[in-house]
Design a protein around this motif. Structure first.
Motif, short mmCIF file in Angstrom:
data_model
loop_
_atom_site.label_atom_id
_atom_site.label_comp_id
_atom_site.label_asym_id
_atom_site.label_seq_id
_atom_site.Cartn_x
_atom_site.Cartn_y
_atom_site.Cartn_z
N PRO A 164 0.81 -1.22 0.00
CA PRO A 164 0.00 0.00 0.00
C PRO A 164 0.85 1.27 0.00
O PRO A 164 1.98 1.27 0.49
N LEU A 165 0.29 2.31 -0.57
CA LEU A 165 0.93 3.63 -0.56
C LEU A 165 0.55 4.38 0.70
O LEU A 165 -0.51 4.16 1.28
N GLU A 166 1.40 5.31 1.08
CA GLU A 166 1.08 6.26 2.13
C GLU A 166 0.92 7.62 1.48
O GLU A 166 1.53 7.91 0.45
N TRP A 167 0.08 8.46 2.08
CA TRP A 167 -0.12 9.83 1.60
C TRP A 167 1.08 10.67 2.02
O TRP A 167 1.54 10.58 3.17
N SER A 168 1.57 11.49 1.13
CA SER A 168 2.68 12.40 1.41
C SER A 168 2.22 13.84 1.24
O SER A 168 1.84 14.24 0.13
N ARG A 169 2.28 14.62 2.31
CA ARG A 169 1.96 16.06 2.21
C ARG A 169 2.95 16.77 1.30
O ARG A 169 2.58 17.70 0.59
N GLU A 170 4.21 16.34 1.35
CA GLU A 170 5.24 16.97 0.52
C GLU A 170 4.96 16.74 -0.96
O GLU A 170 5.06 17.67 -1.77
N LEU A 171 4.60 15.50 -1.32
CA LEU A 171 4.26 15.23 -2.72
C LEU A 171 3.00 15.97 -3.13
O LEU A 171 2.88 16.44 -4.27
N ALA A 172 2.03 16.09 -2.22
CA ALA A 172 0.79 16.81 -2.51
C ALA A 172 1.10 18.29 -2.78
O ALA A 172 0.55 18.89 -3.71
N ALA A 173 1.99 18.88 -1.99
CA ALA A 173 2.37 20.29 -2.20
C ALA A 173 3.11 20.45 -3.53
O ALA A 173 2.90 21.42 -4.26
#
Length: 180
Positions: free
Chosen positions: A56-65
C-alpha cells in the motif's frame, strides 16, 4: 484464545500489513484536496495495488504540495494537461499522473483515479515499452511495486476545467521492467 489466534492468522494471510489498519490521510493534505477526497483517492490506489500484491501507498503532504504547485501553474497558464519538463525550474523529479476534466461540478480526484485505473484493460503484465507506455502508463504508475507514497492536487482553470496531478515516490514506469 485459539479461535482468536486462528482469526488473526487468517486475516494476516488475506490482508497484507497496512491494509487492515488502512492508511490515513492527514487533515492538512498538503494540497487543495479536502481530506475526505484525498482519503478516497488513496483508498482507491491501495485497492488497485492490493489486486496485484503491491504494497500500500502512504499519503505524502510533501508530494501533494509538489503536485499542487504544478497544478496551479498549469491552471494559471495553459490549462492544458502537460507533464513537468525534464529540466529547468519545473523539473520533474517524481512519478506523475495528470488528468484534465471539464465538468467541474462533479469532477473529483477519485474520478481521475478511476480513469487511470481503466488502463488496466490494456496492461497484460508485460515489461514497460515504447509500444505500451502511452496506453498503460497511468495505471502502471498507480500499482508500481516499488512506489511507496503519493500526493495529489487539483486546480481550477479560469474557464472552469479542473486539472488533477498525482506525484509518486519513488517513480515507476521504467522501460524494460514490469509494474509488479
Amino acid at each position: 484464545m485459539i479461535h482468536s489466534t486462528i482469526q488473526f492468522i487468517l486475516l494476516a494471510l488475506f490482508f497484507p500489513a497496512g491494509y487492515l489498519a488502512g492508511q490515513t490521510v492527514p487533515v492538512a493534505t498538503g494540497s487543495k484536496i479536502p481530506q475526505k477526497d484525498a482519503q478516497a483517492a488513496l483508498d482507491f490506489h491501495n485497492k488497485a495495488r492490493q489486486e496485484v500484491n503491491s504494497p500500500p501507498l502512504e499519503w505524502s503532504r510533501e508530494l501533494a504540495a509538489y503536485a499542487q504547485a504544478w497544478a496551479d501553474h498549469l491552471a494559471e497558464t495553459t490549462c492544458e494537461m502537460m507533464h513537468r519538463p525534464h529540466d529547468g525550474k519545473w523539473k520533474q523529479v517524481h512519478g506523475e499522473n495528470i488528468y484534465w476534466g471539464s465538468d467541474s461540478d462533479s469532477f473529483t480526484v477519485l474520478n481521475a483515479c478511476q480513469r487511470w485505473y481503466d488502463e488496466i484493460k490494456d496492461y497484460h503484465h508485460e515489461a514497460i515499452s515504447q509500444s505500451n507506455y502511452h496506453k498503460t502508463g497511468h495505471y502502471t504508475q498507480m500499482v508500481w511495486k516499488n512506489t511507496a507514497s503519493v500526493g495529489m492536487a487539483q486546480a481550477v482553470c479560469k474557464e472552469g476545467a479542473i486539472i488533477i496531478v498525482a506525484n509518486y515516490d519513488p517513480a515507476g514506469n521504467y522501460l524494460g521492467q514490469k509494474a509488479y
